[in-house]
Enzyme design. Structure first.
Site: not given
Ligand code: NAD
Length: 346
Positions: A79, A178-180, A182
């Site tokens: 890292k 969380g509907v980002g 992933v």
């Molecule tokens: P993202 O930032 O696209 O989405 C996160 C979502 O969570 C956002 O829409 C945000 O508004 C929402 N959020 C924040 N606080 C919240 C709450 N209290 N209640 C409900 N929703 C809330 O992130 P992502 O890329 O979708 O990743 C999601 C999680 O998965 C993160 O913890 C990330 O570390 C982990 N992760 C992601 C990946 C990847 O490939 N993107 C890989 C491994 C782990």
């Protein structure tokens, strides 16, 4: 640029760089390369002190070793962290970071992470080739999120089968926090499989879109914990399973994308004692790193290979739950045990 090696027990190499010209202050931690070069993202954070940055990079790089070992990516764990203000990042900083990484001759391979983006990595690429996750046009594996979501979906289905004796998701309800990137793709797959899906996210517009296009149901954050639901899928933040929330849970399965879901190891023990099946975070969310790792196979990135490798995530989870049952330990500890066994076997 001044580069200093810092000896840290149980870590192969920890190196610090200071470059007054660009303002770069960074640390690379190469935890373990027994299984291959150390891959791990480049995090940019306004750390209050170098000690704080060091603690973070050591913890994260060790986590990457375990994650890659179980995902069988043929890579080790590393890292990097840049100490700086994310709002004031500069091209000069990333070019200097590339030069720093280049001095390690491929022992550490970087990628985007918190507060760094694919365009930042394209700048890094100008001074080192040891960078991944670039766009397909640049021979890279592109955005990891859909691959992470695919792995989470498969892992969640395996957990449902283990907990209920039946993998049919049309009989199940799932609450997605969380509907980002992933979470929304996970919702799409869950709905396609017929599951009833509840979602919460402070981004109201995004939630409304999914209600409209996928037929998910909106819930409030406060309703999440005590909800009568089969599966809780954390896809937002870490530490959501903690002393405050754990007692309220009514789900049978926890399976989602978020990193560091458990606030403390004791929370893992409590889930185990309460019979809630937990899919360890770093195992179920490995789809993105598996996808990136395929950049290193002969002939370069190949999506079919990536998908086949992601499809091994359920098998890794089954192995972990078998260890859990045989040794009577929480899934979180069983995952670490499996990773350590794989590392010991080389
Ligand atoms: P993202 O930032 O696209 O989405 C996160 C979502 O969570 C956002 O829409 C945000 O508004 C929402 N959020 C924040 N606080 C919240 C709450 N209290 N209640 C409900 N929703 C809330 O992130 P992502 O890329 O979708 O990743 C999601 C999680 O998965 C993160 O913890 C990330 O570390 C982990 N992760 C992601 C990946 C990847 O490939 N993107 C890989 C491994 C782990």
């Amino acid at each position: 640029m001044q580069i200093t090696e810092i000896p840290v027990p149980d870590y192969e190499r920890v190196i610090k760089a200071e470059d007054p010209e660009s303002g770069l202050r960074a640390i690379v931690s190469i935890h373990n390369t027994k299984l291959g070069p150390a891959l791990g993202g480049m995090r940019l954070w306004n750390y209050e002190s170098e000690d704080e940055a060091m603690t973070d990079v050591l913890r994260l790089s060790k986590g990457m070793t375990y994650k890659s070992a179980i995902a069988k990516t043929g890579l080790g764990g590393g890292k990097s962290v840049i100490i700086g203000d994310p709002k004031a990042k500069t091209e000069a900083q990333f070019l200097a970071m590339g030069r720093f990484i280049d001095t390690l001759d491929g022992a550490y391979i970087t990628a985007e992470d918190v507060n760094t983006t694919v365009p930042d990595m394209q700048v890094v690429r100008r001074s080192t080739r040891w960078v991944t996750g670039l766009s397909r046009d640049d021979g890279g594996s592109d955005n990891p999120s859909p691959y992470t979501a695919y792995g989470v979906f498969l892992g969640l289905r395996a957990a449902v089968e283990r907990a209920f004796g039946d993998a049919d998701l049309s009989k199940r309800s799932v609450a997605v926090q969380g509907v980002g990137a992933v979470g929304s793709e996970l919702c799409r797959r869950l709905r396609e499989a017929g599951a009833k899906v509840f979602v919460c996210d402070p981004k109201a517009k995004r939630v409304a879109e999914l209600v409209e296009t996928l037929g998910v149901e909106e819930i409030q954050d406060s309703d999440l914990w005590g909800m009568e639901v089969d599966v809780f899928a954390p896809c937002a933040l870490g530490a959501v399973i903690n002393d405050e929330t754990i007692g309220q849970l009514k789900c049978k399965v926890i399976a989602g994308a978020a990193n560091n879901v458990l606030h403390t190891p004791e929370n893992g023990v409590e889930l185990f004692e309460r019979g809630i099946l937990y899919a360890p975070d770093y195992v179920i969310n490995a789809g993105g790193i598996v996808n990136v790792s395929v950049e290193f196979i002969e002939g370069g990135y190949n999506q079919d290979v990536a998908l086949r490798r992601i499809e091994r995530i359920p098998q890794a989870l089954q192995e972990i739950w078998d260890i859990r049952d045989a040794e009577n330990i929480p899934s979180s500890d069983a995952a670490d045990r499996l990773a350590e066994n794989i590392l010991a076997a080389g």
